[in-house]
Design a protein around this motif. Structure first.
Motif, short mmCIF file in Angstrom:
data_model
loop_
_atom_site.label_atom_id
_atom_site.label_comp_id
_atom_site.label_asym_id
_atom_site.label_seq_id
_atom_site.Cartn_x
_atom_site.Cartn_y
_atom_site.Cartn_z
N PRO A 18 -26.61 -18.21 -43.12
CA PRO A 18 -26.07 -18.65 -41.83
C PRO A 18 -27.10 -18.80 -40.71
CG PRO A 18 -24.55 -17.11 -42.84
CD PRO A 18 -25.79 -17.13 -43.69
N PRO A 19 -28.12 -17.90 -40.58
CA PRO A 19 -29.10 -18.11 -39.51
C PRO A 19 -29.89 -19.42 -39.64
CG PRO A 19 -29.19 -15.84 -40.25
CD PRO A 19 -28.31 -16.59 -41.22
N VAL A 20 -30.08 -19.89 -40.86
CA VAL A 20 -30.77 -21.17 -41.07
C VAL A 20 -29.90 -22.31 -40.54
CG1 VAL A 20 -31.64 -22.78 -42.82
CG2 VAL A 20 -32.08 -20.32 -43.04
N ALA A 25 -28.43 -26.19 -36.23
CA ALA A 25 -27.39 -26.60 -35.27
C ALA A 25 -27.88 -26.45 -33.83
CB ALA A 25 -26.12 -25.79 -35.50
N ALA A 26 -28.57 -25.35 -33.53
CA ALA A 26 -29.06 -25.12 -32.17
C ALA A 26 -30.05 -26.21 -31.77
CB ALA A 26 -29.72 -23.75 -32.08
N HIS A 27 -30.94 -26.56 -32.67
CA HIS A 27 -31.93 -27.59 -32.38
C HIS A 27 -31.25 -28.94 -32.11
CE1 HIS A 27 -35.78 -29.63 -32.48
NE2 HIS A 27 -35.27 -30.48 -33.33
N ALA A 28 -30.28 -29.27 -32.95
CA ALA A 28 -29.57 -30.55 -32.80
C ALA A 28 -28.76 -30.58 -31.50
CB ALA A 28 -28.66 -30.80 -33.99
N ARG A 51 -31.06 -9.91 -35.29
CA ARG A 51 -31.74 -10.82 -36.22
C ARG A 51 -33.20 -10.98 -35.84
NH1 ARG A 51 -33.21 -15.94 -36.22
NH2 ARG A 51 -32.26 -16.32 -34.20
N ILE A 52 -33.49 -11.15 -34.55
CA ILE A 52 -34.86 -11.32 -34.08
C ILE A 52 -35.68 -10.07 -34.39
CG2 ILE A 52 -36.28 -11.46 -31.99
CD1 ILE A 52 -34.14 -13.42 -30.89
N PRO A 62 -38.86 -16.01 -35.37
CA PRO A 62 -37.48 -16.47 -35.52
C PRO A 62 -37.23 -17.80 -34.82
CG PRO A 62 -37.62 -14.68 -33.93
CD PRO A 62 -38.99 -14.84 -34.51
N ALA A 63 -36.43 -18.64 -35.46
CA ALA A 63 -35.99 -19.89 -34.84
C ALA A 63 -34.88 -19.55 -33.85
CB ALA A 63 -35.47 -20.85 -35.90
N PRO A 64 -34.84 -20.23 -32.72
CA PRO A 64 -33.80 -19.92 -31.73
C PRO A 64 -32.41 -20.31 -32.23
CG PRO A 64 -35.10 -21.81 -31.04
CD PRO A 64 -35.73 -21.28 -32.28
N THR A 65 -31.49 -19.37 -32.08
CA THR A 65 -30.10 -19.64 -32.48
C THR A 65 -29.12 -19.17 -31.42
OG1 THR A 65 -29.90 -17.53 -33.62
CG2 THR A 65 -30.62 -19.41 -34.94
N GLU A 66 -29.61 -18.81 -30.23
CA GLU A 66 -28.74 -18.30 -29.19
C GLU A 66 -27.65 -19.32 -28.87
OE1 GLU A 66 -32.08 -18.26 -28.99
OE2 GLU A 66 -32.38 -16.13 -29.25
N GLY A 67 -26.43 -18.85 -28.78
CA GLY A 67 -25.31 -19.72 -28.47
C GLY A 67 -24.70 -20.42 -29.67
N VAL A 68 -25.20 -20.12 -30.86
CA VAL A 68 -24.69 -20.77 -32.07
C VAL A 68 -24.38 -19.71 -33.11
CG1 VAL A 68 -25.16 -22.43 -33.91
CG2 VAL A 68 -26.10 -22.83 -31.62
N ARG A 69 -23.22 -19.85 -33.74
CA ARG A 69 -22.84 -18.99 -34.84
C ARG A 69 -22.46 -19.87 -36.03
NH1 ARG A 69 -21.17 -17.91 -30.30
NH2 ARG A 69 -19.14 -18.84 -30.52
N ALA A 70 -22.98 -19.53 -37.18
CA ALA A 70 -22.65 -20.27 -38.39
C ALA A 70 -21.97 -19.33 -39.38
CB ALA A 70 -23.90 -20.87 -39.02
N PHE A 71 -20.96 -19.85 -40.05
CA PHE A 71 -20.21 -19.08 -41.03
C PHE A 71 -20.24 -19.84 -42.35
CE2 PHE A 71 -18.52 -18.46 -36.80
CZ PHE A 71 -18.57 -17.08 -36.67
#
Length: 133
Positions: A18-20, A25-28, A51-52, A62-71
């Motif tokens: 999920p973090p990948v 998703a965060a980048h897009a 995670r960080i 770590p790649a930024p993922t703040e504001g995004v959750r993947a399931f």
């Protein structure tokens, strides 16, 4: 998750964490015009800090993922993404949110081969600049 038949009849399994997916998703989402920033919120902030910390201990950036959750569900394969963001007051909120959904769905599919069944966008703030109000 994808499964492929290897040449020697061995089953090869690829697991995408999920973090990948969240990082893709965060980048897009951040690249969509009208998106000012991703908003981590309390739940996202706590998970992101954990995670960080784990990745930094391992020596990873770590790649930024703040504001995004993947399931991710593996059987049957299913991916859902939730995004919290702030928008510019110069663009129509609904149109920007739809553009984020399309961009994230496309990016996740291209990067992982998995098509999200849902991309949920929550607009937490709209920035009005230049004294419009």
């Amino acid at each position: 998750m994808t499964r492929e038949q290897a040449p020697a009849r061995h089953l090869v399994e690829t697991v995408i964490a999920p973090p990948v997916i969240a990082a893709v998703a965060a980048h897009a989402a951040a690249r969509v015009p009208g998106v000012v920033r991703l908003e981590p919120g309390l739940r996202g902030l706590a998970g992101s800090l954990t995670r960080i910390a784990r990745q930094r201990i391992k020596g990873l950036e770590p790649a930024p993922t703040e504001g995004v959750r993947a399931f991710v569900e593996h059987d049957p394969p299913d991916v859902r993404v939730e995004i919290d963001l702030s928008l510019s007051g110069l663009d129509q909120a609904a149109a920007t949110a739809q553009a984020v959904q399309r961009a994230v769905g496309k990016a996740v599919t291209e990067a992982t081969g998995l098509t999200p069944s849902a991309v949920s966008v929550s607009i937490l703030d709209i920035e009005i600049r230049g004294g419009l109000l």
